[in-house]
Design an enzyme around this catalytic site. Structure first.
Site, PDB file in Angstrom:
ATOM      1  N   HIS A 225      35.643 154.896  16.371  1.00 32.43           N
ATOM      2  CA  HIS A 225      37.237 153.605  15.815  1.00 32.43           C
ATOM      3  C   HIS A 225      36.747 153.417  14.782  1.00 32.43           C
ATOM      4  CE1 HIS A 225      38.083 155.031  20.405  1.00 32.43           C
ATOM      5  NE2 HIS A 225      38.638 155.172  20.719  1.00 32.43           N
TER       6      HIS A 225
ATOM      7  N   GLU B  46      44.779 165.877  21.170  1.00 36.22           N
ATOM      8  CA  GLU B  46      45.646 166.133  20.292  1.00 36.22           C
ATOM      9  C   GLU B  46      45.732 167.376  19.258  1.00 36.22           C
ATOM     10  OE1 GLU B  46      42.784 163.741  21.100  1.00 36.22           O
ATOM     11  OE2 GLU B  46      44.401 162.051  20.000  1.00 36.22           O
TER      12      GLU B  46
END
Lengths: 323, 319
Positions: free
Chosen positions: A129, A60
Site C-alpha cells: 500500500h 479496478e
C-alpha cells in the site's frame, strides 16, 4: 487569496469543474456515501447526487475501462482509485486503451478521462500500500501524468486535466493532503507539461515533484542557513516532461540533485540526468546525484520504513558531495 | 421478414465470407501483416445482431472484427485498406486487422486484449444512460473472454447500474486452441449471466433470423427498462483461430459437422425453399459482392502507405 490544504484545493477544483460542466462526473470506490477514503469528495454525494457521484464496486479493471469508455462516448469522467497501488489492476485499461485509442484508430476517438490516485509511502501501510510507481505510468506515450507539490498547483493542474481532451493520471501524494498553501479565489488553470521554479538559487539545482519537491524545498532552506544557495525546480508533470527550466537552471548552477520518492533504478532521476547530459553536457561540473527510495519493499515498522524513504538529510548530504 | 431484408442479410454474409477469403489470399501474398482472425462460419452473428440495432446503438467487439465493420456499413475499400496498412484505411493504417473502427457508424472498434473492451462497452453504455438517451450497446466477445476478470467486473457493474448493454457471447467453442470445457468451469456461457442479475438466452448463432429475433428482443427489453441483457450465440469458426493455426485441437469430422450448418447455406436454403428468391437473384447478389471486392482490392492496393509524419500524429489530442 485563501490559505487551504491540498485536500481542499483538489476538492474545490472538482466541485468547480462539476458545476461548470455537466459532463464531468466522479466514479470510484467509496467516493459517494462515504465521502472519499481521503475525504476529497466529502459532501459531493449530497450536493450532486448519485448520477454524478458514483460509488463503484471494488473493481479496478472496470473502473479504469468503464471510465475510458464513458470518455470515448462524450463524458469527462474523473475516476478515483482508492490508492495508486490498486491502479496496477487497471494498468491494462489505462495504457492499452485510454492511452491508445486516439492513436490506434487514427484519431477517430478521444478519451478525456482523469484518473485520480493517492500514492506514496511513509504511512506505515506496508509493502503493498506504499508504492510510488509514478514512473511506470509515465512510461507510455498517450497518457499524461501529473503530480502536484502545492495546493495552488493541485487545483490548477486538476482543472487542466479535467478540461484536457487527453487521458490524464493525476497522482496525489497522500502525505501532502494536509499541506497548506495560498490559493487564489476564482478560476485558474496550471497547464500540464510545464515545470516551475519554486525557489531561486545559484549553487546547485534540486529537481523534484510532489512530496520529493517538498523535501527539496526544506533541504534548500537548511542549506541556505549554511550559505548554500539551491534552486528548486518542480517538474509537476512527468509526461509530458518539461526540461526547459531544469536545463536553464543547470546551466546556471552546473550541478544537480534529483529528488524522487520512487526507486532509483529506471526512475525519474535517471531520465532527468540522462536528458541533462544530452542537453547540457558542456555544463556538467560534477556527477548528477539522485536521492531516491532504497530498493526494498517498504516495511511496516515506522523507523524502518522512514529509513528507506527520502529525507532532507539525504538531500543535503548529496548536495555536499558535489559542491 | 421482408424479402429485401432477407436478401440484404444474405448479401452481407456473402460479402463477409468472401472478404475474409480475400484477406486470407492477401495474407498469403504477404500484403497483410501481423495477426489475421477470420470470421468465416460466424457471419450470422454479426449480421443478425447489427441488423437489429436502431440508429444510436453502439457496436464494440474483440479482434475478430472485420465482419462487424462490414455489417455496420463501413465501406469495403477503406476496411481492406486498413488491413494493408494504407493511409486510406479506416484507422489510417495505424490499427490493422485487430483495430478497425468507424466511429461515424457508432462502431467503436476491435480490441485485441481479450476482454479489454468489455469495460469500454460498459462505459459507452454509462455515457448513454448519463445523457438520458434510449441508446444501447452491442458488446461482442468470445467464449474465451468469459474467464477474464474484465468480463466479470463489467457484467457486475452493468447489473448494479442497470446499464444498457447487450452482452453477446460469440461461443465458437474454442479460445484459440482450448475447448470451452477445458477453460470454463461452466460450459454454457449463459450460466454466467445469472450471477450478475441477467437471465441470458442461448441462440442458434448459425441462423441469422434467430439471431436477429433474439437481439431485437434483448434491445427491446433494455428499452423497456429491464436492464442489461446477455445472449450466447452458438457458432463455430470454420477456419483456424488466426492464420497459421495448426488445427490440432479439433477433428475434421467436427468441422465438417458444423459446416453442414453453414449460416449462408441455412439462409440460402430457406430463401429457395420458401420461394422468397430464386437462384438467379442470389447469383446476382454474389456477382455484386464480387465486383465490390474487386473494387475494394483495387482501392486498397492503389492507396498510398501513411506518410512518415503520421507516426507522430494523434498521440495526444493536444500536443
Amino acid at each position: 487569496m485563501a490559505f487551504i490544504t491540498m485536500r481542499q484545493a483538489i476538492s474545490d477544483a472538482l466541485r468547480e469543474e462539476m458545476k461548470r460542466d455537466d459532463t464531468v462526473f466522479i466514479m470510484g470506490e467509496e467516493v459517494g456515501v462515504w465521502g472519499g477514503t481521503y475525504a476529497v469528495t466529502r459532501g459531493f454525494y449530497d450536493e450532486f447526487g448519485p448520477r454524478r457521484v458514483k460509488d463503484t464496486p471494488i473493481s479496478e479493471m472496470v473502473i479504469g475501462g468503464a471510465a475510458t469508455g464513458a470518455a470515448m462516448n462524450g463524458l469527462r469522467p474523473v475516476a478515483e482509485f482508492m490508492t495508486i497501488n490498486f491502479a496496477f489492476l487497471a494498468l491494462d485499461a489505462m495504457v492499452n486503451h485510454a492511452a491508445k485509442v486516439h492513436y490506434m484508430f487514427g484519431g477517430q476517438m478521444k478519451a478525456p478521462v482523469v484518473f485520480r490516485a493517492p500514492g506514496g509511502g511513509g504511512r506505515q501501510l506496508g509493502a503493498t500500500h506504499s508504492h510510488t510507481p509514478d514512473v511506470i505510468f509515465a512510461h507510455f506515450p498517450g497518457l499524461k501524468v501529473v503530480s502536484p507539490s502545492t495546493p495552488y498547483d493541485a487545483k490548477g493542474l486538476l482543472k487542466a486535466a479535467i478540461r484536457s481532451d487527453d487521458p490524464v493520471l493525476f497522482i496525489e501524494h497522500a502525505t501532502l493532503y494536509q499541506l497548506r498553501g495560498e490559493v487564489p479565489e476564482g478560476d485558474y488553470v496550471v497547464p500540464m507539461g510545464v515545470s516551475d521554479v519554486k525557489r531561486e538559487g545559484t549553487d546547485v539545482t534540486l529537481v523534484g515533484y510532489a512530496q520529493g519537491l517538498q523535501v527539496a524545498l526544506e533541504a534548500a532552506e537548511k542549506l541556505a542557513r549554511e550559505g548554500v544557495s539551491a534552486e528548486v525546480v518542480d517538474l509537476r508533470s512527468l509526461r509530458p516532461l518539461d526540461m526547459g527550466p531544469v536545463v536553464k537552471s543547470f546551466k546556471k548552477t552546473f550541478k544537480a540533485v534529483i529528488v524522487e520518492e520512487g526507486y532509483r533504478s529506471y526512475g525519474i532521476g535517471a531520465e532527468v540526468a540522462a536528458r541533462l547530459q544530452e542537453e547540457a553536457f558542456d555544463y556538467l561540473d560534477a556527477p548528477i546525484k539522485r536521492v531516491a527510495q532504497f530498493e526494498v519493499p517498504l516495511p511496516y515498522s515506522r523507523d524502518l520504513e522512514q529509513a528507506a524513504l527520502i529525507n532532507v538529510d539525504r538531500v543535503i548530504a548529496a548536495v555536499k558531495e558535489i559542491l | 421478414m421482408e424479402k429485401a431484408t432477407l436478401l440484404e442479410w444474405y448479401r452481407q454474409m456473402v460479402l463477409i465470407r468472401r472478404f475474409e477469403q480475400r484477406c486470407s489470399d492477401l495474407y498469403s501474398l504477404g500484403k497483410i501483416g501481423g495477426f489475421l482472425h477470420l470470421y468465416i462460419g460466424q457471419e450470422a452473428v454479426a449480421v443478425g445482431t447489427i441488423a437489429a440495432r436502431q440508429p444510436g446503438d453502439h457496436v464494440i467487439t474483440a479482434y475478430r472484427d472485420h465482419a462487424h465493420a462490414l455489417a455496420v456499413g463501413s465501406e469495403t475499400g477503406p476496411v481492406l485498406a486498413e488491413l494493408l496498412g494504407k493511409a486510406t484505411g479506416v484507422s489510417k493504417g495505424k490499427g490493422g486487422s485487430m483495430h478497425l473502427a468507424d466511429v461515424n457508424r457508432q462502431y467503436w472498434g476491435g480490441y485485441a486484449v481479450v476482454g479489454g473492451h468489455v469495460p469500454l462497452a460498459t462505459g459507452l453504455a454509462l455515457a448513454e444512460q448519463y445523457k438520458g438517451t434510449d441508446n444501447a450497446v452491442l458488446c461482442y466477445f468470445g467464449d474465451g473472454s468469459t474467464n477474464i476478470g474484465y468480463f466479470h467486473e463489467s457484467l457486475n457493474l452493468a447489473g448494479v447500474w442497470d446499464l444498457p448493454v447487450v452482452f453477446v457471447a460469440e461461443n465458437n467453442q474454442y479460445g484459440m486452441g482450448t475447448a470451452v470445457e477445458r477453460a470454463s468451469a461452466v460450459t454454457r456461457m449463459v450460466d454466467k449471466a445469472p450471477a450478475y442479475g441477467m437471465e441470458g438466452k442461448q441462440v442458434d448463432g448459425m441462423d441469422v433470423m434467430a439471431v436477429y429475433e433474439a437481439t431485437s428482443a434483448a434491445l427491446q427489453a433494455i428499452r423497456d427498462g429491464k436492464g442489461p441483457q446477455f445472449l450466447e450465440m452458438l457458432t463455430y469458426r470454420f477456419e483456424g483461430h488466426s492464420m497459421g493455426d495448426p488445427l490440432r485441437y479439433r477433428t475434421k469430422d467436427e468441422v465438417e459437422k458444423w459446416r453442414e450448418d453453414d449460416p449462408i447455406g441455412i439462409l440460402e436454403r430457406y430463401l429457395l425453399k420458401e420461394n422468397i428468391a430464386d437462384r438467379e437473384e442470389l447469383e446476382n447478389l454474389d456477382k455484386g459482392v464480387e465486383q465490390e471486392l474487386v473494387d475494394a482490392v483495387q482501392f486498397a492496393e492503389e492507396s498510398p502507405f501513411p506518410a512518415y509524419e503520421e507516426l507522430f500524429t494523434n498521440i495526444y489530442v493536444e500536443d
